[in-house]
Design a protein around this motif. Structure first.
Motif, PDB file in Angstrom:
ATOM      1  N   HIS A  83       0.815  -1.219   0.000  1.00  0.00           N
ATOM      2  CA  HIS A  83       0.000   0.000   0.000  1.00  0.00           C
ATOM      3  C   HIS A  83       0.851   1.272   0.000  1.00  0.00           C
ATOM      4  CE1 HIS A  83       0.727  -0.636   4.301  1.00  0.00           C
ATOM      5  NE2 HIS A  83       0.528   0.654   4.442  1.00  0.00           N
ATOM      6  N   PRO A  87      -0.008   2.319  -7.610  1.00  0.00           N
ATOM      7  CA  PRO A  87      -0.491   1.321  -8.565  1.00  0.00           C
ATOM      8  C   PRO A  87       0.401   1.282  -9.802  1.00  0.00           C
ATOM      9  CG  PRO A  87      -2.288   2.697  -7.807  1.00  0.00           C
ATOM     10  CD  PRO A  87      -1.019   3.294  -7.264  1.00  0.00           C
ATOM     11  N   ARG A  90       3.790  -1.971  -8.450  1.00  0.00           N
ATOM     12  CA  ARG A  90       3.913  -3.098  -7.520  1.00  0.00           C
ATOM     13  C   ARG A  90       4.214  -4.374  -8.296  1.00  0.00           C
ATOM     14  NH1 ARG A  90      -1.661  -1.111  -5.975  1.00  0.00           N
ATOM     15  NH2 ARG A  90      -1.237   0.506  -4.443  1.00  0.00           N
ATOM     16  N   GLU A 106      -6.145  -3.364  -5.946  1.00  0.00           N
ATOM     17  CA  GLU A 106      -5.851  -2.955  -4.577  1.00  0.00           C
ATOM     18  C   GLU A 106      -5.130  -4.092  -3.857  1.00  0.00           C
ATOM     19  OE1 GLU A 106      -6.200  -0.209  -2.552  1.00  0.00           O
ATOM     20  OE2 GLU A 106      -6.517   0.770  -4.484  1.00  0.00           O
ATOM     21  N   PRO A 107      -4.047  -3.782  -3.156  1.00  0.00           N
ATOM     22  CA  PRO A 107      -3.348  -4.844  -2.429  1.00  0.00           C
ATOM     23  C   PRO A 107      -4.167  -5.296  -1.219  1.00  0.00           C
ATOM     24  CG  PRO A 107      -2.323  -2.719  -1.998  1.00  0.00           C
ATOM     25  CD  PRO A 107      -3.392  -2.491  -3.029  1.00  0.00           C
ATOM     26  N   THR A 108      -4.021  -6.549  -0.867  1.00  0.00           N
ATOM     27  CA  THR A 108      -4.689  -7.050   0.326  1.00  0.00           C
ATOM     28  C   THR A 108      -3.947  -6.542   1.552  1.00  0.00           C
ATOM     29  OG1 THR A 108      -3.365  -9.056   0.263  1.00  0.00           O
ATOM     30  CG2 THR A 108      -5.514  -9.135  -0.832  1.00  0.00           C
ATOM     31  N   GLU A 109      -4.604  -6.589   2.681  1.00  0.00           N
ATOM     32  CA  GLU A 109      -4.005  -6.113   3.915  1.00  0.00           C
ATOM     33  C   GLU A 109      -2.735  -6.904   4.224  1.00  0.00           C
ATOM     34  OE1 GLU A 109      -5.183  -5.693   8.609  1.00  0.00           O
ATOM     35  OE2 GLU A 109      -6.769  -5.670   7.109  1.00  0.00           O
TER      36      GLU A 109
END
Length: 162
Positions: A83, A87, A90, A106-109
């Protein structure tokens, strides 16, 4: 074709070309466009994984588009919290050692990623990582210019045409 459809021109079919040959050529052409769009332009082995712009060594990985990408070495940075990385910058590594770019996903937590060397290369002009923020900054600059530097009243000696 994904996000690079506007830059991809599908090759014309040759008269004596089989379906398999034609679609193989289309796949190779689209892979090349995707690789360039992602910045996966590293020289392939057996060439050394050295950046042609600055001469620094980086970690080289094959990509899903059958190209090669230079990623920043794990020393001293290691991996980055995804995060924190914009974008399209990554890079993730599969279990089989293939690098892939999730683009705008969106990246996961807690996700971690790597960045390409082109983002950190001292020999390359840095890319505009947040075009929307750049546009907002330019608009604010224009608004501030109008607010703090209002137009001058007409200079003496010029006819009033209003």
């Amino acid at each position: 074709m994904g996000v690079f459809e506007d830059s991809f021109v599908q090759p014309k079919r040759l008269l004596d070309e089989s379906d398999e040959e034609y679609w193989g050529r289309v796949q190779r052409a689209s892979d090349r466009v995707e690789a360039v769009t992602e910045g996966a332009t590293s020289p392939a082995p057996p060439n050394p994984p050295i950046c042609p712009e600055c001469g620094l060594e980086a970690d080289r990985f094959p990509t899903l588009s059958r190209a090669w990408v230079l990623l920043e070495p794990l020393e001293p940075v290691n991996v980055l919290p995804a995060h924190f990385v914009p974008p399209r910058q990554r890079w993730l590594i599969n279990g089989d050692g293939v690098a892939w770019n999730p683009w705008n996903a969106e990246p996961t937590e807690g996700a971690q990623c790597r960045i390409s060397h082109t983002v950190a290369c001292p020999g390359i002009e840095p890319p505009d990582l947040w075009p929307w923020l750049t546009a907002m900054r330019k608009e604010n600059e224009r608004r501030a210019q109008r607010l703090f530097n209002p137009p001058r009243p007409s200079e003496p000696g010029l006819p009033d045409v209003g």
